[in-house]
Design a protein around this motif. Structure first.
Motif, PDB file in Angstrom:
ATOM      1  N   ASN A  93      -6.566  23.869 -18.239  1.00  0.00           N
ATOM      2  CA  ASN A  93      -6.858  25.003 -18.616  1.00  0.00           C
ATOM      3  C   ASN A  93      -7.450  24.989 -20.185  1.00  0.00           C
ATOM      4  OD1 ASN A  93      -6.656  26.284 -16.008  1.00  0.00           O
ATOM      5  ND2 ASN A  93      -4.602  27.180 -16.677  1.00  0.00           N
ATOM      6  N   GLY A 113      -7.813  28.002 -13.138  1.00  0.00           N
ATOM      7  CA  GLY A 113      -8.355  29.151 -13.709  1.00  0.00           C
ATOM      8  C   GLY A 113      -7.228  30.163 -14.080  1.00  0.00           C
ATOM      9  N   ARG A 150     -10.969  32.405 -17.161  1.00  0.00           N
ATOM     10  CA  ARG A 150     -11.509  31.277 -16.714  1.00  0.00           C
ATOM     11  C   ARG A 150     -11.505  31.109 -15.435  1.00  0.00           C
ATOM     12  NH1 ARG A 150     -11.082  25.829 -19.306  1.00  0.00           N
ATOM     13  NH2 ARG A 150     -10.835  24.197 -17.600  1.00  0.00           N
ATOM     14  N   ASN A 157     -13.020  29.000 -13.234  1.00  0.00           N
ATOM     15  CA  ASN A 157     -12.495  27.722 -12.782  1.00  0.00           C
ATOM     16  C   ASN A 157     -12.407  26.584 -13.731  1.00  0.00           C
ATOM     17  OD1 ASN A 157     -15.340  26.710 -13.256  1.00  0.00           O
ATOM     18  ND2 ASN A 157     -15.538  27.548 -11.286  1.00  0.00           N
ATOM     19  N   THR A 206     -16.324  29.972 -17.757  1.00  0.00           N
ATOM     20  CA  THR A 206     -15.524  30.958 -18.467  1.00  0.00           C
ATOM     21  C   THR A 206     -16.188  32.214 -18.677  1.00  0.00           C
ATOM     22  OG1 THR A 206     -14.109  29.259 -19.612  1.00  0.00           O
ATOM     23  CG2 THR A 206     -13.865  31.429 -20.478  1.00  0.00           C
TER      24      THR A 206
END
Length: 737
Positions: A170, A227, A265, A267, A271
């Motif tokens: 992430n 995400g 996020r 994916n 973002t």
């Protein structure tokens, strides 16, 4: 002929894909303590840093460094085992993140999209203190203002040190597929008598790109989640007391400002950031700079979190996006993403103030837009950026910036390219077009038309061989070009800039490298009138005890008010660490310079000294002194001094206490001034600040502090306090990390 051109177009820089090692996947969680005690490390991919790449090129390192890497369902784990001949000499201090310039450190650089354009760097010192940054091949700059959430720890041993790093998926921008290929570089900055850099990959100095020389690895990315949503409420409380020049209290205020930031996020490669009533107060002082005899405004770095998020997506050769021009936004919305070879981003915000920089070819002016009631005019700022990599060698980008408020607007559109013609030859170009609608106040004050259009373009050609480096670039900025969301203080000029340098690597225990060369530029107005010429002859050497010496001779000519003045300067800059816990930097410039206030060609000197002392690994004392003098007919038209003293106590990696004192002092002989009404014989401004900070992450922070500002009052012939502030800032991140 056609086939030859196609071969040239598609050849270019060679990317390191010859043999791909596999990063093993393990469904594990490792405790990040720097001990390397988990059994999982036995099955990790082992990577030896077998090359010294600086100062010697691809030589055998003096000591052994081994890295290991594992992929998991939540991120990648990296460890380093770093041997040291004498651990008493390890340069390591407990300090705030991103301040490891003088530290021994190890790290990893990752280009997850394998484009060779942007790499993210994660370094730690032997105590686990972090330094992260982004590197862009487009601009050639490393930006330490990029921050990510990751874990690290280190332990100093009898024969060296060990470190562990965990980088969550992430915190990285990466493709969506499970099987990926990443360009990765493992590095160690080794402090012996001479600073050395070790790497897992050999380098070729004749290749004009860095990321394209990273080794490539197959990485299995099995993410347990894709995400997240981070919610960050903040509160700033401030108690202020304002005094007039007579030392009388004229205002006392208590101010409370809540704000909310959201980071979604979507994916692994997209973002969305939102900020409402954001806190853009700057907690700590900027570094001290001299401004008294500057022709153009000085550019200060961005430090605000919302603008720093993925700001590397918006970088171009011409500074078309400079978010310090947005002073106090009421809200902001930003979207950034990447899909395969396509990179894109956009942001919009409303600024409660509209500050403009009106550029020229001999200076600039700053103006704030206000209405008929002298209230600030708000403006909407928007930026959109897109770049695509047509292949490994050629990228093409577009940019749009817009700022508007009331009867004012400025729109800039443009295109840019980055082309590796060959391994050694890089061509960059950018073209911008601006359309501006000036309000009546700007028209009348600066003799501007209501509607203006302008253009700017820049072409840069870099060429490298193993021992030589050279460049030539051409810039053109029309008189009516404006980039009000960027930083372009100079327009109405065209300039040719070039340079040639020779590098030597020396097998010497005291002197490790030497570089000498010539560079310079010639500037004319767009109408062909001469403005300025500068030729620099320089020599640089590096050696033991962090020694960096630069000697420079400058031959300059400048058109000032229709008269061409010729003058020379000589300078020397020396950086050295005489002891393992003392770092010094000294600069001396001597010669002649133009007094831009009065138009005199004056004798000139500048002295600058910076001293950093670490009496223990927790304490840093830094002192900076700068003195600039302009002397005409034996009298000082300007004697400018800057003092900056900082005392920092680092309790641990998360918290510190910092005391800062700054003083700006200008002394002038007004008998030599043509305009005596706008200057004082003595000016002095000083600020004192004490701050305690506790940061558990980049978004969960707590500050409490006190500051006061003093200014010299010529009527009272003493410094008086103008204001004092007691402030508290708190933010907490609710997220899944």
């Amino acid at each position: 002929m056609k086939n030859t051109l196609l071969a040239l177009f598609f050849s270019g820089a060679s990317f390191a894909n010859e043999s791909l090692s596999e990063v093993p996947y393990q469904d594990i969680k490792i405790n990040i303590d720097g001990a390397l005690s988990e059994a999982a490390w036995k099955d990790a991919l082992k990577i030896d840093l077998n090359y010294e790449v600086s100062p010697r090129i691809n030589a055998q390192p003096d000591v052994k460094t081994t890295a290991k890497i594992i992929s998991s369902n939540s991120g990648i784990y990296v460890s380093f085992e770093s041997e040291y001949q004498n651990t008493d000499k390890i340069k390591v201090f407990l300090k705030e993140r991103d301040l490891l310039d003088n530290d021994e450190k190890v790290g990893i650089s990752i280009d997850a999209f394998e484009t060779g354009k942007i790499a993210y760097k994660f370094f730690v010192n032997p105590l686990g203190v972090q330094e992260d940054s982004s590197f862009s091949e487009i601009t050639g700059e490393t930006k330490k203002d990029w921050d990510a959430e990751w874990l690290s720890s280190g332990q100093v041993l009898d024969n060296g040190y060990t470190t562990e790093i965990f980088i969550p998926y992430n915190s990285l921008s990466m493709p969506e597929n499970e099987e990926q290929v990443w360009n990765i570089n493992f590095e160690r900055i080794y402090y012996d008598s001479i600073i050395k850099t070790f790497s897992n990959s050999p380098v070729k100095r004749e290749i004009s790109c860095d990321i394209c020389q990273y080794s490539s690895y197959r990485v299995t990315v099995k993410k347990e989640s894709d995400g997240y949503l981070k919610i960050i409420p903040s509160l700033v409380a401030k108690k202020s007391t304002l005094r007039d020049a007579g030392d009388n209290i004229i205002d006392e205020t208590d101010d409370y400002e809540p704000s909310l930031d959201l980071k979604w996020r979507i994916n692994s490669s997209h973002t969305l950031n939102t900020t409402i009533n954001p806190d853009y107060s700057q907690v700590e002082y900027d570094d001290a700079l001299l401004e008294a005899n500057a022709k153009f405004a000085l550019n200060r770095p961005e430090k605000r979190t919302f603008f720093l998020e993925n700001n590397e997506y918006f970088l171009t050769s011409i500074d078309a996006v400079n978010t310090r021009s947005i002073v106090a936004p009421d809200y902001g919305l930003k979207f950034t993403g990447q899909h395969k070879s396509h990179t894109y981003g956009a942001f919009v915000g409303e600024d409660s103030e509209t500050n403009l920089l009106i550029p020229g070819n001999t200076g600039d002016e700053e103006v704030r837009l206000v209405d008929e009631n002298q209230e600030n005019i708000k403006s909407t700022a928007a930026v959109a950026r897109y770049r695509t990599d047509l292949n490994n060698n050629l990228s093409v980008g577009t940019i749009l910036t817009s700022r508007s408020g009331g009867d004012y607007s400025n729109v800039v559109t443009g295109v840019d390219t980055n082309w590796y013609i060959s391994d050694s030859l890089l061509l960059k170009s950018q073209y911008l077009h601006s359309e501006t609608k000036n309000p009546f106040s700007v028209q009348s004050e600066f003799n501007k038309d209501r509607k203006e259009q302008g253009k700017a373009y820049k072409v840069i050609l870099d060429y490298y061989t193993e021992d030589w480096e050279s460049f030539i670039d051409y810039s053109y900025f029309s008189a009516d070009f404006r980039a009000d969301l960027g930083f372009v203080p100079m327009v109405d000029y065209k300039e040719v800039n070039s340079g040639l340098f020779r590098n030597w690597v020396l097998e010497n225990q005291h002197i490790s490298s030497f570089k000498a060369g010539i560079d310079g530029y010639v500037t004319h107005t767009t109408q062909g009138d001469f403005l300025e010429k500068n030729i620099n002859y320089s020599a640089e050497l590096s050696g033991s005890n962090n020694l960096e010496v630069t000697a420079l001779y400058q031959d300059q000519s400048e058109n000032f008010d229709g008269e061409v003045l010729h003058f020379e300067k000589q300078s020397i800059n020396v950086d050295i660490a005489p002891l393992s816990n003392i770092f010094t930097s000294f600069e001396y410039i001597q010669g002649q310079a133009i007094d831009y206030v009065n138009g005199y060609l004056s004798d000139y000197d500048l002295k600058s000294l910076k001293l950093s002392w670490y009496p223990s690994k927790n304490i840093e004392i830094t002192s900076t002194y700068i003195n600039e003098n302009l002397v005409y007919e034996g009298s000082n038209t300007l004697d400018a001094k800057v003092y900056d003293i900082r005392l920092n106590y680092q309790f641990n990696r998360e918290s510190y206490l910092r005391l800062t004192w700054q003083n700006y002092r200008n002394i002038r002989d007004l008998a030599l001034y043509l305009d005596k009404d706008h200057f004082q014989e003595k000016e002095s401004n000083s600020g004192l600040q004490i701050v305690y900070a506790y940061k558990t992450s980049i978004d969960t922070v707590f500050y409490v502090g006190y500051s006061e500002l003093h200014s010299y009052n010529p009527n009272l012939d003493k410094d008086v306090q103008l204001n004092k502030n007691l402030f508290v800032k708190f933010s907490y991140a609710f997220d899944e990390f």
